[in-house]
Design a protein around this motif. Structure first.
Motif, PDB file in Angstrom:
ATOM      1  N   UNK A 140       0.824  -1.210   0.000  1.00  0.00           N
ATOM      2  CA  UNK A 140       0.000   0.000   0.000  1.00  0.00           C
ATOM      3  C   UNK A 140       0.859   1.261   0.000  1.00  0.00           C
ATOM      4  N   UNK A 141       0.368   2.297  -0.702  1.00  0.00           N
ATOM      5  CA  UNK A 141       1.067   3.580  -0.798  1.00  0.00           C
ATOM      6  C   UNK A 141       0.038   4.701  -0.683  1.00  0.00           C
ATOM      7  N   UNK A 165       4.277  12.915  -4.173  1.00  0.00           N
ATOM      8  CA  UNK A 165       4.850  11.697  -4.738  1.00  0.00           C
ATOM      9  C   UNK A 165       5.471  10.844  -3.638  1.00  0.00           C
ATOM     10  N   UNK A 166       5.348   9.525  -3.774  1.00  0.00           N
ATOM     11  CA  UNK A 166       5.879   8.588  -2.789  1.00  0.00           C
ATOM     12  C   UNK A 166       6.591   7.449  -3.507  1.00  0.00           C
ATOM     13  N   UNK A 167       7.713   7.019  -2.948  1.00  0.00           N
ATOM     14  CA  UNK A 167       8.417   5.856  -3.485  1.00  0.00           C
ATOM     15  C   UNK A 167       7.670   4.589  -3.098  1.00  0.00           C
ATOM     16  N   UNK A 168       7.745   3.601  -3.959  1.00  0.00           N
ATOM     17  CA  UNK A 168       7.105   2.319  -3.702  1.00  0.00           C
ATOM     18  C   UNK A 168       7.815   1.222  -4.455  1.00  0.00           C
ATOM     19  N   UNK A 169       7.224   0.040  -4.418  1.00  0.00           N
ATOM     20  CA  UNK A 169       7.760  -1.126  -5.123  1.00  0.00           C
ATOM     21  C   UNK A 169       6.631  -1.746  -5.920  1.00  0.00           C
ATOM     22  N   UNK A 170       6.934  -2.154  -7.134  1.00  0.00           N
ATOM     23  CA  UNK A 170       5.940  -2.802  -7.985  1.00  0.00           C
ATOM     24  C   UNK A 170       6.478  -4.121  -8.502  1.00  0.00           C
TER      25      UNK A 170
END
Length: 121
Positions: free
Chosen positions: A71-72, A78-83
């Protein structure tokens, strides 16, 4: 007794993925998005940032190309995440599509994910 509802856990939708972290990619989620783990993503061409896949989009988001690992909340910026962006099998019952998506658009999205070797089971 209080009833608790458990949310989706990070990566819960993954059936299998490539060795190590080859299936995962560090991404930036565009400001304004608040997404759960397993959300199907599109890439906004102009910014190179990810948003919820939207079949009605005209900015690149119309192509399903990844799935959010965890979850983001990017509502404030803007937010860093992983996909999961390649070489993976995912559970079709556990990935999350945009609200109101039609069966035909979902089928097109699944086909789009297959182009990056994400197979929906």
């Amino acid at each position: 007794m209080t009833t608790l509802t458990e949310g989706t856990h990070a990566g819960e939708f993954i059936v299998s993925e490539g060795n190590g972290y080859i299936s995962r990619k560090a991404i930036t989620v565009l400001s304004g998005e608040n997404l759960v783990a397993g959300a199907v993503l599109g890439l906004v061409t102009a910014s190179g940032k990810y948003v919820e896949h939207d079949p009605a989009g005209v900015d690149g988001s119309e192509d399903a190309i990844a799935i959010l690992f965890d979850a983001v909340d990017a509502t404030a910026g803007d937010v860093d995440g992983v996909a999961i962006s390649r070489m993976a099998e995912v559970s079709g019952d556990e990935i999350v599509w945009i609200t109101g998506i039609s069966a035909g658009n979902k089928t097109d999205g699944i086909t789009s994910l297959e182009t990056v070797d994400i197979i929906v089971r």
